[in-house]
Design an enzyme around this catalytic site. Structure first.
Site, PDB file in Angstrom:
ATOM      1  N   CYS A   2      -9.931  31.860  57.392  1.00 42.11           N
ATOM      2  CA  CYS A   2     -11.348  31.790  57.770  1.00 42.11           C
ATOM      3  C   CYS A   2     -12.187  32.967  56.933  1.00 42.11           C
ATOM      4  O   CYS A   2     -11.625  34.084  56.874  1.00 42.11           O
ATOM      5  CB  CYS A   2     -11.941  31.654  59.393  1.00 42.11           C
ATOM      6  N   ARG A  27     -10.519  31.163  51.701  1.00 38.22           N
ATOM      7  CA  ARG A  27      -9.995  31.332  53.126  1.00 38.22           C
ATOM      8  C   ARG A  27      -9.871  30.049  54.121  1.00 38.22           C
ATOM      9  O   ARG A  27      -9.355  30.493  54.924  1.00 38.22           O
ATOM     10  CB  ARG A  27     -10.731  32.657  53.771  1.00 38.22           C
ATOM     11  N   TRP A  76     -10.716  27.722  58.552  1.00 35.88           N
ATOM     12  CA  TRP A  76      -9.418  27.287  58.351  1.00 35.88           C
ATOM     13  C   TRP A  76      -8.973  27.006  59.945  1.00 35.88           C
ATOM     14  O   TRP A  76      -8.844  27.926  60.677  1.00 35.88           O
ATOM     15  CB  TRP A  76      -8.370  28.196  57.745  1.00 35.88           C
ATOM     16  N   ASN A 102     -13.124  35.196  62.694  1.00 37.38           N
ATOM     17  CA  ASN A 102     -11.804  34.994  61.871  1.00 37.38           C
ATOM     18  C   ASN A 102     -10.570  35.688  62.649  1.00 37.38           C
ATOM     19  O   ASN A 102     -10.706  36.837  62.927  1.00 37.38           O
ATOM     20  CB  ASN A 102     -12.048  35.521  60.501  1.00 37.38           C
ATOM     21  N   GLY A 103      -9.694  34.797  63.208  1.00 34.81           N
ATOM     22  CA  GLY A 103      -8.534  35.458  64.024  1.00 34.81           C
ATOM     23  C   GLY A 103      -8.102  34.460  64.970  1.00 34.81           C
ATOM     24  O   GLY A 103      -8.542  33.344  64.780  1.00 34.81           O
ATOM     25  N   GLU A 506      10.945  27.833  45.015  1.00 33.03           N
ATOM     26  CA  GLU A 506       9.547  27.859  44.890  1.00 33.03           C
ATOM     27  C   GLU A 506       8.906  26.567  43.868  1.00 33.03           C
ATOM     28  O   GLU A 506       7.749  26.071  44.302  1.00 33.03           O
ATOM     29  CB  GLU A 506       8.980  28.895  43.584  1.00 33.03           C
ATOM     30  N   LYS A 510       5.831  24.609  45.522  1.00 30.23           N
ATOM     31  CA  LYS A 510       4.418  24.136  44.749  1.00 30.23           C
ATOM     32  C   LYS A 510       4.535  22.670  44.997  1.00 30.23           C
ATOM     33  O   LYS A 510       3.059  22.179  44.943  1.00 30.23           O
ATOM     34  CB  LYS A 510       4.768  24.539  43.325  1.00 30.23           C
ATOM     35  N   GLU A 513       3.207  21.635  48.457  1.00 33.38           N
ATOM     36  CA  GLU A 513       1.763  22.007  49.080  1.00 33.38           C
ATOM     37  C   GLU A 513       0.546  21.533  48.158  1.00 33.38           C
ATOM     38  O   GLU A 513      -0.335  21.354  48.881  1.00 33.38           O
ATOM     39  CB  GLU A 513       1.792  23.683  49.098  1.00 33.38           C
ATOM     40  N   HIS A 529      27.253  20.459  51.451  1.00 39.38           N
ATOM     41  CA  HIS A 529      27.432  20.560  52.730  1.00 39.38           C
ATOM     42  C   HIS A 529      26.583  20.060  53.690  1.00 39.38           C
ATOM     43  O   HIS A 529      26.434  20.620  54.744  1.00 39.38           O
ATOM     44  CB  HIS A 529      27.408  22.106  53.117  1.00 39.38           C
ATOM     45  N   LYS A 626      -6.099  30.457  51.114  1.00 34.41           N
ATOM     46  CA  LYS A 626      -5.486  31.367  50.031  1.00 34.41           C
ATOM     47  C   LYS A 626      -4.999  32.732  50.697  1.00 34.41           C
ATOM     48  O   LYS A 626      -4.179  33.567  50.295  1.00 34.41           O
ATOM     49  CB  LYS A 626      -6.454  31.798  49.063  1.00 34.41           C
TER      50      LYS A 626
HETATM   51  C1  F6R Z   1       2.048  29.321  47.936  1.00 39.43           C
HETATM   52  C2  F6R Z   1       1.091  30.421  48.656  1.00 39.43           C
HETATM   53  C3  F6R Z   1       1.534  30.625  50.004  1.00 39.43           C
HETATM   54  C4  F6R Z   1       1.334  32.336  49.893  1.00 39.43           C
HETATM   55  C5  F6R Z   1       1.684  32.949  51.196  1.00 39.43           C
HETATM   56  C6  F6R Z   1       1.683  34.338  51.137  1.00 39.43           C
HETATM   57  O1  F6R Z   1       1.378  28.873  46.801  1.00 39.43           O
HETATM   58  O2  F6R Z   1       0.187  30.780  48.015  1.00 39.43           O
HETATM   59  O3  F6R Z   1       2.865  30.510  50.184  1.00 39.43           O
HETATM   60  O4  F6R Z   1       2.207  32.938  48.917  1.00 39.43           O
HETATM   61  O5  F6R Z   1       0.787  32.591  52.012  1.00 39.43           O
HETATM   62  O6  F6R Z   1       0.462  34.919  50.592  1.00 39.43           O
HETATM   63  P1  F6R Z   1       0.326  36.426  50.349  1.00 39.43           P
HETATM   64  O7  F6R Z   1       0.987  36.527  48.935  1.00 39.43           O
HETATM   65  O8  F6R Z   1      -1.040  36.520  49.867  1.00 39.43           O
HETATM   66  O9  F6R Z   1       0.809  37.347  51.267  1.00 39.43           O
END
Ligand code: F6R
Length: 631
Positions: A2, A27, A76, A102-103, A506, A510, A513, A529, A626
């Site tokens: 948020c 956010r 969010w 926010n929280g 990763e 990607k 998500e 396994h 983000k």
């Molecule tokens: C995936 C992604 C998230 C962040 C995670 C940690 O694309 O962006 O998995 O990597 O939320 O975020 P940071 O790096 O900001 O601590």
């Protein structure tokens, strides 16, 4: 997550609030809302809309709400579905107090039960709504005490209420009874005050403020502040007035252009050769005495000498970078290293050992779990009265002006520039490079690798930018073609081994998500396994096979998948063994240690094109944000 923004003293608050929210939409984008004290009626006018900010903007439909003071929120969802009734700001029953938050208020249910017993009717399912009701109740009590200055009355009321709140929060409060005063407060969630002349702003992050001023005061944990056109008063947890100098923001507002790219994510994938170039220019220097290239992190080398072990704390994509880092630190630099999910570390930290370096990795610098885990580690180490147990810390972040930047002084600023796409790409890349840098520096200082081996690795890093340019161009096309065939699949398996196992993880993250396709990454040797039971002709397998220690093993594991009818996509150079792949995304041959820095590119592009082909909102995927500032 948020984002919150609050302004006072402006001629026209609304455009500033909208502009601030635009900068905070990364956010969260489940809903947006704005409350302004309408200067024509002296009442609070509140507008909210479900979904992205553009919906709120069209609701306002260019109608201005006259007013000099207001608060805004982009959500969010934590408590309550993403619906209008749960959008912030939330008001008390009389509509005279409005709050954005926010929280997470962990004890909101108890507080809500008590308020309901007193006859308060709730209009939302959120945890936040208890706050305006509690403030109104407090204001009623204080009114009876007849406090004169309305701004101070609001400050006291909010302070009394937050002492009863459990959890983490950043909040901003508006009260029609004090039509020039804003009260803001924070606990374990970011809040920054921007200072102007007779105009003040407060927001979750600096980009929301940068358009207005570059003079800022980041609030510290447990602080509360009163903002009026006359100035800012900040108080600490002990209620003592805090005085400190403001700081200048060194990022002027950057208007990040999408250029001709359809999405920011694609642009950011294309930014990576530049990201690598900038990183190399920043952290690799030529030693003036022997002419050798060396890593130049801004830390004292003594700091490295005493380190015997490393623990790395991170979440999500940052954790995958940390896992590659752990491989390099152990296998190249010879230092025992463990990587932890920050959310797990907090509640089950390993036993304390001496001479540990703790590394926090977070592109945003605000991830609540990472910040809390690092804090916990600092505290528990500080309690041991033995030099060998002192906290030794490094932060790897893209935001040195963030919470982690204020927590830790040894910072590797990855310098990737602002990343708009919610799915991390170029920040992941710069995190990876930072781990290569750390491994090289440790190997140099500890003498665990010869000068030749170190120079060889550094030279490989130098060759990256042009290689990346070609790789991106080539696989932008091949990924688009593959996406055409695969955009409708339901499950994908990613395989990798050794240093490329985290790249498989990763790749899977990607894809899931941004495309909402189920994807899982496995160490290739683990397939038999259990996960192999998933395979049939409907489940493609993407296998990372880089020549080196485990190449033959990965090829055998891929054969096992092929025998179960899976369509095989290889991420590998064209060489003996790779003919088993049904489709090969060709990678230039390289030193195995460097291969993650090449292998990640086709995986990013494949996820991007599959999501784009599905017509999804690649830059703002559902349910994500983000910056994850809640536990
Ligand atoms: C995936 C992604 C998230 C962040 C995670 C940690 O694309 O962006 O998995 O990597 O939320 O975020 P940071 O790096 O900001 O601590």
């Amino acid at each position: 997550m948020c984002g919150i923004v609050a302004v006072t003293g402006f001629k026209n608050a609304l455009p500033l609030l909208i502009n601030g929210l635009e900068k905070l939409e990364y956010r969260g984008y489940d809903s947006a809302g704005i409350a302004i004290i309408n200067s024509e009626s002296d009442n609070i006018t509140c507008n909210k809309a479900e979904g992205k900010l553009k919906n709120l903007k069209s609701l306002l439909n260019k109608n201005n709400i006259p007013g000099t003071i207001g608060i805004g929120h982009t959500r969010w969802a934590t408590h309550g579905k993403p619906e209008v009734k749960n959008a912030h700001p939330h008001c008390d029953s009389s509509g005279t107090v409005a709050v954005v938050q926010n929280g997470i208020i962990e004890n909101y249910q108890d507080l809500k039960n008590k308020l309901e017993k007193e006859g308060v009717v709730f209009n939302s399912d959120t945890d936040t709504e208890v706050i305006p009701h509690l403030i109104q109740r407090e204001l009623n009590t204080l009114g009876k005490l007849n406090l004169e200055n309305n701004g101070s009355t609001l400050l006291v009321a909010v302070r009394n209420v937050i002492t009863d709140l459990e959890g983490s929060y950043a909040l901003a409060v508006l009260w029609a009874g004090a039509p020039n005063s804003l009260v803001v407060a924070r606990r374990q969630a970011p809040l920054i005050i921007g200072l102007g002349e007779g105009e003040f702003m407060c927001a979750s992050d600096t980009p929301a403020i940068a358009n207005f001023t570059n003079i800022i005061l980041p609030m510290e944990d447990e602080e509360i502040a009163l903002l009026t056109p006359l100035g800012v008063e900040i108080y600490g947890a002990n209620n003592e007035r805090q005085y400190r100098n403001p700081i200048s923001l060194n990022i002027s507002e950057q208007i990040i252009d999408k250029m001709n790219f359809k999405h920011y994510m694609l642009k950011e994938i294309y930014d990576q050769p530049e990201t690598a170039k900038n990183w190399l220019e920043k952290y690799l220097i030529k030693n003036s005495k022997n002419g050798q290239l060396e890593i130049d992190f801004p830390f004292d080398t003594n700091f490295f000498e005493s380190i015997e072990r490393i623990e790395i704390i991170a979440c999500g994509t940052s954790k995958h970078a940390a896992m590659v880092g752990s491989f390099l630190l152990e296998q190249f630099a010879g230092i025992p290293t463990n990587v932890f999910y920050a959310s797990e570390f907090r509640y089950s930290p390993p036993p304390l050992l001496p001479n540990i370096l703790t590394i926090g990795v977070t592109q945003s610098g605000e991830t609540a779990d990472t910040i809390a885990a690092i804090n916990m580690e600092i505290t528990r180490r500080s309690l041991v009265k033995d030099e060998n147990f002192k906290p030794n810390l490094i932060a790897i972040t893209n935001r040195s002006d963030s919470s982690i930047g204020r927590q830790i002084s040894n910072i590797i600023d990855i310098g990737a520039g602002i990343e708009i796409g919610v799915a991390a790409t170029k920040t992941f890349y710069a995190q990876l490079l930072s781990f290569y840098g750390l491994a090289i520096q440790f190997a140099q200082i500890k003498g665990t690798q010869s000068k030749e081996e170190i120079s060889k690795l550094i030279l490989e890093l130098f060759k990256l930018p042009p290689l990346l340019e070609d790789l991106i161009e080539k696989h932008n096309q091949s990924a688009e073609k593959l996406a055409h065939d695969f955009f409708n699949i339901k499950d994908v398996v990613f395989l990798g081994r050794g240093i490329n196992y985290p790249i498989a993880l990763e790749g899977a993250l990607k894809l899931k998500e941004i495309s909402y396709i189920h994807a899982a990454g496995y160490p290739a040797g683990e397939m038999k396994h259990g996960p192999i039971a998933l395979l049939d002709k409907k489940v493609p397998v993407i296998s990372i096979a880089s020549p080196g220690e485990v190449f033959d093993k990965v090829i055998s594991n891929a054969q096992e998948a092929k025998a179960r009818d899976s369509y095989l996509i290889g991420i590998a150079p064209k060489c003996n063994g790779t003919e088993i792949f049904d489709y090969l995304m060709t990678i230039p041959e390289s030193n195995e240690l460097i291969s993650p820095l090449l292998n990640i590119i086709p995986l990013q592009l494949l996820s991007y094109h599959i999501a784009a082909h599905r017509g999804l909102d690649v830059d703002q995927p559902r349910n994500l944000a983000k910056s994850v500032t809640v536990e």
